[in-house]
Enzyme design. Sequence first.
Site, PDB file in Angstrom:
ATOM      1  N   ASN A   1      50.829   2.039 -38.882  1.00  0.00           N
ATOM      2  CA  ASN A   1      51.072   0.612 -39.114  1.00  0.00           C
ATOM      3  C   ASN A   1      50.281   0.192 -40.361  1.00  0.00           C
ATOM      4  O   ASN A   1      49.056   0.340 -40.403  1.00  0.00           O
ATOM      5  CB  ASN A   1      50.606  -0.158 -37.868  1.00  0.00           C
TER       6      ASN A   1
ATOM      7  N   HIS B   1      47.624  -3.974 -42.216  1.00  0.00           N
ATOM      8  CA  HIS B   1      46.328  -4.444 -42.720  1.00  0.00           C
ATOM      9  C   HIS B   1      46.099  -4.132 -44.200  1.00  0.00           C
ATOM     10  O   HIS B   1      45.161  -4.641 -44.802  1.00  0.00           O
ATOM     11  CB  HIS B   1      45.199  -3.955 -41.817  1.00  0.00           C
TER      12      HIS B   1
ATOM     13  N   ARG C   1      43.512 -12.565 -50.787  1.00  0.00           N
ATOM     14  CA  ARG C   1      43.346 -13.134 -52.121  1.00  0.00           C
ATOM     15  C   ARG C   1      44.635 -13.750 -52.671  1.00  0.00           C
ATOM     16  O   ARG C   1      44.656 -14.235 -53.797  1.00  0.00           O
ATOM     17  CB  ARG C   1      42.867 -12.039 -53.089  1.00  0.00           C
TER      18      ARG C   1
ATOM     19  N   HIS D   1      54.660  -5.200 -38.765  1.00  0.00           N
ATOM     20  CA  HIS D   1      54.893  -6.325 -37.851  1.00  0.00           C
ATOM     21  C   HIS D   1      55.147  -7.563 -38.702  1.00  0.00           C
ATOM     22  O   HIS D   1      54.244  -8.042 -39.390  1.00  0.00           O
ATOM     23  CB  HIS D   1      53.637  -6.512 -36.980  1.00  0.00           C
TER      24      HIS D   1
ATOM     25  N   ARG E   1      55.325 -11.116 -38.651  1.00  0.00           N
ATOM     26  CA  ARG E   1      54.945 -12.207 -37.737  1.00  0.00           C
ATOM     27  C   ARG E   1      55.605 -13.506 -38.159  1.00  0.00           C
ATOM     28  O   ARG E   1      55.872 -13.719 -39.348  1.00  0.00           O
ATOM     29  CB  ARG E   1      53.425 -12.382 -37.747  1.00  0.00           C
TER      30      ARG E   1
ATOM     31  N   ARG F   1      51.359 -13.787 -41.657  1.00  0.00           N
ATOM     32  CA  ARG F   1      49.951 -13.717 -42.064  1.00  0.00           C
ATOM     33  C   ARG F   1      49.624 -12.441 -42.854  1.00  0.00           C
ATOM     34  O   ARG F   1      48.678 -12.412 -43.601  1.00  0.00           O
ATOM     35  CB  ARG F   1      49.026 -13.833 -40.864  1.00  0.00           C
ATOM     36  N   HIS F   2      50.420 -11.374 -42.639  1.00  0.00           N
ATOM     37  CA  HIS F   2      50.172 -10.178 -43.463  1.00  0.00           C
ATOM     38  C   HIS F   2      51.487  -9.679 -44.098  1.00  0.00           C
ATOM     39  O   HIS F   2      51.705  -9.872 -45.278  1.00  0.00           O
ATOM     40  CB  HIS F   2      49.400  -9.079 -42.712  1.00  0.00           C
TER      41      HIS F   2
ATOM     42  N   GLU G   1      58.106  -4.248 -35.884  1.00  0.00           N
ATOM     43  CA  GLU G   1      57.594  -4.980 -34.716  1.00  0.00           C
ATOM     44  C   GLU G   1      57.903  -6.440 -34.932  1.00  0.00           C
ATOM     45  O   GLU G   1      57.707  -6.970 -36.037  1.00  0.00           O
ATOM     46  CB  GLU G   1      56.075  -4.837 -34.633  1.00  0.00           C
TER      47      GLU G   1
ATOM     48  N   THR H   1      48.088  -8.490 -31.461  1.00  0.00           N
ATOM     49  CA  THR H   1      48.921  -8.621 -30.262  1.00  0.00           C
ATOM     50  C   THR H   1      48.052  -8.458 -29.011  1.00  0.00           C
ATOM     51  O   THR H   1      47.388  -7.440 -28.852  1.00  0.00           O
ATOM     52  CB  THR H   1      50.029  -7.544 -30.273  1.00  0.00           C
TER      53      THR H   1
ATOM     54  N   GLU I   1      56.801   1.019 -25.396  1.00  0.00           N
ATOM     55  CA  GLU I   1      55.526   1.398 -26.013  1.00  0.00           C
ATOM     56  C   GLU I   1      54.433   0.922 -25.060  1.00  0.00           C
ATOM     57  O   GLU I   1      54.322  -0.281 -24.777  1.00  0.00           O
ATOM     58  CB  GLU I   1      55.348   0.753 -27.390  1.00  0.00           C
TER      59      GLU I   1
ATOM     60  N   HIS J   1      47.916   0.731 -29.813  1.00  0.00           N
ATOM     61  CA  HIS J   1      47.018  -0.422 -29.864  1.00  0.00           C
ATOM     62  C   HIS J   1      45.586  -0.007 -29.570  1.00  0.00           C
ATOM     63  O   HIS J   1      45.286   0.511 -28.503  1.00  0.00           O
ATOM     64  CB  HIS J   1      47.417  -1.563 -28.915  1.00  0.00           C
TER      65      HIS J   1
ATOM     66  N   HIS K   1      44.999  -0.227 -37.340  1.00  0.00           N
ATOM     67  CA  HIS K   1      43.722  -0.726 -37.818  1.00  0.00           C
ATOM     68  C   HIS K   1      42.707   0.382 -38.090  1.00  0.00           C
ATOM     69  O   HIS K   1      42.054   0.394 -39.150  1.00  0.00           O
ATOM     70  CB  HIS K   1      43.149  -1.754 -36.825  1.00  0.00           C
TER      71      HIS K   1
END
Length: 404
Positions: A169, A172, A180, A205, A207, A211-212, A232, A263, A313, A353, A376
Amino acid sequence: MPACITSHTGCPANMLRLKRSAEILLRRLDIAGSELSILLVDDAEIAELNRRWFNRARPTNVISFGQHYGLPGDAGSQIVQADIPVSRRVVPAVLGDIVISVETARREAVQADTTLDHRLTALMIHGLAHLMGEDHELGPDEAIGMARVEMNLAEFLYKEEIMADLCINVDHIATIRQARGTDEPDPVIAAGIVELAGADGIVVHLREDRRHIQDRDVELLRQTIKTRMTLEMAATDEMIRIASRIKPDIVTLVPEKRRELTTEGGLDVVNLEAGLTDAVSRLHGAGIPVSLFVDPEESQIEASAGTGTDCIEIHTGRYADAATPDEEDREFEHIVNAARLADGLGLRVHAGHGLNYRNTSRIAAVSEICEFSIGHAVIAHSAIVGLDRAVKEMLSLVKKGTPE
Ligand code: PXP
């Protein structure tokens, strides 16, 4: 655990592969509830067993010690009896032991121009066939029969993908970019590096709050990913529309709360079954397979099967966050039971996760799990050692880890 593997000779081979292969075959033979022990030894140790049990004072490649098949009067562990008809076998809680000499296996691998892993698998299959009552030493017909059983098992195994896939994933990478509001680092470039490092797929993912990962990332990743793309997303109309246009290789439906850091918890399929069934059917209508992210709970897995999903999953967060070894053991058991239940219901099983470089190999030994989604820990490690190395280190835990 159905297959337990121990080595008295260090760890010369891919023990995780051998364990997963044994468990896949136990399921194939419909004896997944039965325990099998595999012991890897050297020539001196197998020669001693050969002398003690068969009166032959020399090393050999493999020996099987079977528990009897529950016939009246049988007691204790002894050499497996080949002449028990299949119809009279009652599969015991413990199937038996297969002892393999790694030294002999290595010599045989060189002679046959094959790898040690392949040779060990062939010997494990030979030992398993003995435990199922086959015996080539009884005569030419029995030898042909046993060879046929071994060939069928080997053929089945090589058609299966034995090791789990690792999908990374890259959300991040985008988190750092968004911090920035610039255009780097780019998750599209990161995905390319992850694939070159050997990962089996890329996960993002998208969202609701963006946010990312951004819509632009999803568009470009669809064009550039060479392995496979997992999207996702929440089961909303907006996301189903986007997925239907982008056509990822699979969609994983997750619960989404606006203020959560990541999540939190799996989908409540029991209470949302009708809506999820509708989402699964709309995604299927667009030709996209679906996975549901669920906690390792029997009721959630059973409800998932009712939605028509292809896959689940298992949320490994509670296992990953366990505060004590006892709690970790309990959560691990929940995951194993959930994976077996889902597999028995005909669902593909993924997991993810909170998995990291400490807690992943234990889960990688659960043979029903065929794919991991990890983000992550790998992206965080990559900030220190580089993305290529971070992915390769995680791959080696998923594909070459040492089972307990
Ligand atoms: N699987 C799902 C469904 C997720 O939502 C996440 C987090 O985005 C992961 C796996 C990966 O979790 P982690 O980043 O903790 O490895």
